[in-house]
Design an enzyme around this catalytic site. Structure first.
Site, mmCIF file in Angstrom:
data_model
loop_
_atom_site.group_PDB
_atom_site.id
_atom_site.type_symbol
_atom_site.label_atom_id
_atom_site.label_comp_id
_atom_site.label_asym_id
_atom_site.label_seq_id
_atom_site.Cartn_x
_atom_site.Cartn_y
_atom_site.Cartn_z
ATOM 1 N N GLN C 113 0.791 -1.238 0.000
ATOM 2 C CA GLN C 113 0.000 0.000 0.000
ATOM 3 C C GLN C 113 0.819 1.282 0.000
ATOM 4 O OE1 GLN C 113 -0.246 -2.496 2.158
ATOM 5 N NE2 GLN C 113 -2.297 -3.321 2.130
ATOM 6 N N ASN C 243 -0.187 3.791 8.517
ATOM 7 C CA ASN C 243 -0.892 3.031 7.486
ATOM 8 C C ASN C 243 -0.720 3.630 6.108
ATOM 9 O OD1 ASN C 243 -3.129 4.738 6.435
ATOM 10 N ND2 ASN C 243 -3.659 4.841 8.584
ATOM 11 N N CYS C 244 -1.017 2.831 5.118
ATOM 12 C CA CYS C 244 -1.162 3.296 3.744
ATOM 13 C C CYS C 244 -2.280 2.452 3.161
ATOM 14 C CB CYS C 244 0.074 3.068 2.897
ATOM 15 S SG CYS C 244 1.590 3.564 3.652
ATOM 16 N N VAL C 245 -3.513 2.721 3.509
ATOM 17 C CA VAL C 245 -4.623 1.895 3.015
ATOM 18 C C VAL C 245 -4.502 1.682 1.528
ATOM 19 C CG1 VAL C 245 -6.392 2.017 4.719
ATOM 20 C CG2 VAL C 245 -5.910 4.012 3.393
#
Lengths: 348, 76, 430
Positions: C113, C243-245
């Site tokens: 992601q 995060n890195c959706v």
């Protein structure tokens, strides 16, 4: 040089006849016929109608594939830059033919395709995603209004200019989402809209929430002990290394993998290609997404007839509904051909 | 995807986020454990986990054998 | 509660002897940063610090997070509490901000992601981080088989430490501008602006595991019940992204620090409405959690007597269900909502954009269709690993062409469809 346009009309507008001539077979004539005169005038020399296709509405309706193939063949030598069909107003068969030809031409030649119809024409619902359809009144009395709008939009598309919203350009909403840069940050637009909503002032949502269609349930499985059950997943389970390179997001394909003799999905042999969730657990034990181990037990115990020897997988992450639909239909066809009784579909 | 399969074959949708399945239009729905491990629970022993999975799969088979006329969530 | 942001306007970057700020130029001592981050045994030997300026023919990928350098020069606690600082609450006193500057973490991929930042060309128009002067950390794990959670954490901390270090090194400089924010207590807020509607902000954070987590005072947000936070705490780094959706709709730590929804609501506070509270909530992986958190967030809004809330989502797919639950539950309690999301309408834009929907969601702003395809011409310099274009979310096998150009969905561009609304992108229906 003027842009080259091929125009499509039916037997009536070509002056050949009414209902009694509706089985008229497709022909192509060089230059302008019937309503093409008005189009030509509206183009003011910027575009030229190089040929006009004429086809009877009934003939087209009863021979759609053949008729459109034939017309595509006829058009080729005229090297069109754009294709205009109609306007068909509220004539149902004519509208459907215009829409179908726009769809075929767009796919075959990749050129702009424009028609004109009354919003309730059945051709609108069928082809609004394929063509630009200018909204017209319900009868030919609206010709004078329809034609300039069609010509204007055609020129815009030919010049590669960006097309505005349906209300600005006069076409029927196609249901296609297109990106654009606005004046303001999305955050400011949202707080603007919020402010209007709490004050009870009018506002226009940027996205109308979708309504999903429904499918009737299939009858129940009568004899599970002899049923062949297939496993399908949108959780991206695949042989380790993802041999078919299924995308982590926005999948363009699905995988079909043979599990003959496989009793358990182990971390040495299977993993997930999915990029939308924490893959740690699926990579450790893919049965957590695709329950091959349990299905094998049930098969051995006779609780089900058989576990189908192939499973199907794709990645549901950010994958367009249209693609998911296509995969579903294709997978269903293969499962039916293989004699599968019912399906367990798992999602993450 | 589930709807296209339903046009041809009975299908049960095993998923965690039931509301999405309901909105999208699956007919037979079996709720599962969690998104990254719908049919497992890493906090349990492998034996417990497999028993849990088996329970859910059996529920799915039961759903496939149940006549329905409208969207149904099978919670037991 | 009162917070002053002391802004130094960074217009240029250079590597040099002593980290510091003068005449708009931030000088960066590379050796000191390397020493600082290589303290972490989880990071490998082959790490680097580079710089990238707006307009350069430079591509940075795969980008994990973007962080704005900040440092508290007075007041309780320190930036990024619970992550690299003590857990003491923040949001009061004076905080130095290196405006126009960002720390980017890149290097070996953790998971699919991560994103692309181009400093010029068509891709640059889509990411806010092509306009910042970027200090880029190129990282790798000390052991290639390291648990991915550990490697993610190491990258996250390296970025935060560097951002704090850069701002701390400029602590003696006089600010180019000072912004003063004052927030009343809830009791005071209730009596302010009697004629105006009382409103809040439901701030949804992605919390679904590896590369899908977010932290509040160092607490993994998947473990919280929805809670109240002051906008001023957010400005001091109380919320940190892990995060890195998908890169496009990951809310970077930078965009949390500069949350444009909060900024705009503060601007209109006292004019169009009375901005009373920010409610932080999560997007978890079980249905029970989703139901609990949405009910609880709506309940908090109702307890505060709010007339309306702005709700922002992070990510897409199953979080659409959280968004819809938050929206519906608030509306059912008589709390009006406006939603900020993005779209996955397919490369052709013809599919439904959201995975879930409800009729109450009638005020919806989107940051654009993340599936739209973009061609990114080759750049003369790549910081990181271009070949990851073939596997990151939004890319496909063959995304990276032989000539170095990349064809991907906007999904792969960091911040392109920010659901905090940090870009001007949107969509309309043809």
């Amino acid at each position: 040089m003027a842009y080259r346009i091929v125009h499509y009309i039916n037997q009536f507008y070509a002056g050949i006849g009414g209902e009694e001539k509706a089985d008229y077979q497709p022909e192509i004539r060089e230059g302008v016929v019937g309503p093409g005169m008005a189009l030509k005038a509206a183009f003011k020399g910027e575009a030229e109608i190089v040929a006009t296709v004429i086809c009877g509405d009934s003939y087209f309706a009863s021979n759609m594939d053949e008729a459109s193939a034939k017309i595509l063949g006829m058009m080729k030598e005229y090297k069109p830059d754009a294709f205009i069909a109609g306007p068909a107003f509220n004539a149902g068969r004519y509208g459907t033919a215009c829409g179908a030809m726009c769809d075929a031409v767009s796919k075959a030649f990749g050129i702009p395709v424009i028609s004109g119809m009354y919003p309730e024409n059945p051709g609108v619902e069928m082809y609004r995603k394929s063509a630009w359809i200018i909204e017209t009144p319900d009868s030919a009395a609206g010709m004078r209004k329809a034609v300039p709008a069609m010509a204007k939009l055609a020129l815009k598309l030919l010049k590669g200019e960006s097309v505005g919203k349906p209300s600005e350009e006069g076409y029927i909403e196609r249901g296609i989402r297109k990106n654009m840069f606005y004046e303001k940050l999305a955050a400011e637009r949202c707080v603007d809209m919020f402010t209007a909503k709490i004050k009870g002032e009018p506002f226009e949502t940027e996205y109308v929430m979708p309504v999903f269609d429904r499918v009737d349930p299939q009858p129940a499985v009568k004899d599970i002990k002899h049923a062949v059950i297939a496993l399908v997943t949108s959780g991206g389970i695949c042989p380790k290394g993802n041999p078919d390179h299924i995308e982590a997001s926005s999948a363009s394909k699905f995988g079909e993998y043979d599990i003959t003799g496989v009793n358990d999905l182990t971390s040495e042999k299977y993993c997930t290609a999915h990029g939308g969730y924490d893959a740690t657990y699926a990579d450790q034990d893919a049965d957590r997404v695709l329950p091959v181990d349990v299905m094998r037990d049930l098969e051995r115990e006779g609780a089900i007839g058989k576990l189908h020897n192939k499973f199907y997988t794709t990645v549901g992450n950010g994958t367009a509904v249209a693609n998911a639909k296509k995969f579903g239909a294709e997978i269903a066809n293969r499962l039916v051909a293989d004699g599968v009784t019912a399906v367990i579909l798992t999602s993450t | 995807m589930v709807k296209e399969i339903e046009r041809k074959l009975p299908v049960v949708h095993m998923c965690t986020i039931v509301p999405i399945s309901q909105t999208v239009g699956a007919n037979r729905i079996v709720p599962t454990i969690a998104i990254p491990h719908p049919l497992g629970d890493p906090s349990r022993t492998p034996e417990e986990e497999k028993a849990l999975r088996r329970g859910l799969v059996e529920r799915a088979l039961k759903a496939l054998q149940t006549e329905i006329t409208e969207q149904t969530v099978f919670t037991e | 509660m009162k917070l002053e942001l002391h802004r130094l306007k960074v217009n240029g970057l250079k590597l040099g002897e002593k980290t510091g700020f003068e005449n708009g130029i931030l000088t960066v001592n590379k050796a000191e940063i390397l020493a600082l981050i290589s303290e972490d045994p989880l990071l490998g030997k082959n790490i680097d610090v580079d710089i990238a300026m707006p307009g350069e023919s430079t591509r940075i990928m795969p980008v994990k997070d973007v962080i704005e350098p900040r440092w508290k020069i007075s007041g309780k606690g320190q930036v990024f509490p619970g992550m690299i600082s003590d857990v003491e609450t923040v949001g009061e006193g004076q905080t130095l901000v290196l405006s126009g500057c960002a720390v980017l973490t890149t290097g070996k991929l953790v998971r699919f992601q991560e994103g692309i930042i181009d400093m010029s060309g068509p891709g640059a128009d889509y990411t806010p981080y092509s306009k910042t002067c970027n200090v880029v950390l190129v990282l790798e794990p000390s052991d290639p088989n390291m648990d991915k959670h550990d490697y993610e954490k190491a990258c996250r901390l390296a970025g935060l430490k560097t951002a704090a270090y850069l701002a701390k090194s400029c602590a003696g400089c006089a600010a180019d501008s000072v912004e003063v924010y004052e927030r009343p207590t809830i009791r005071e807020a209730m009596n302010e602006f009697p004629g105006l509607p009382k409103v809040g902000y439901i701030y949804m954070l992605q919390t679904q595991g590896l590369l899908h987590d977010t932290y509040l005072y160092g607490v993994d947000v998947k473990r919280i019940l929805p809670t109240l936070v002051s906008p001023l705490e957010v400005m001091d780094g109380a919320i940190v992204s892990g995060n890195c959706v998908s890169a496009c709709d990951k809310n970077s730590t930078y965009s949390h620090l500069n949350n444009p929804v909060i900024a705009d609501m503060l601007k209109r506070h006292g004019k169009d409405f009375n901005f009373v509270a920010v409610i932080v909530t999560n997007e978890n992986v079980t249905l029970a959690d989703k139901r609990r958190s949405s009910s609880y967030a709506a309940k908090l809004a109702a307890m505060l007597g709010l007339d309306g809330v702005v709700i922002t989502e992070e990510g897409f797919g199953n979080p659409d269900a959280d968004l819809i639950m938050n929206c519906r539950k608030c509306e059912q309690l008589g709390i009006k909502t406006a939603l900020l999301t993005d779209e996955y309408a397919g490369q052709d834009g013809a599919s439904q954009s959201l995975a879930d929907s409800c009729p109450e969601g009638n005020a919806c702003v989107t940051a654009g269709n993340a599936n739209e395809v973009i061609h990114l011409p080759a750049m003369s310099k790549v910081i990181g690993y271009a070949e990851e274009a073939n596997v990151i979310a939004g890319g496909w096998q063959g995304s990276l062409a032989e000539d170095g150009s990349i064809t991907v969905e906007l999904q792969a561009i960091t911040g392109a469809t920010s659901e905090l609304g940090y870009t001007k992108l949107g969509a309309y229906t043809l």
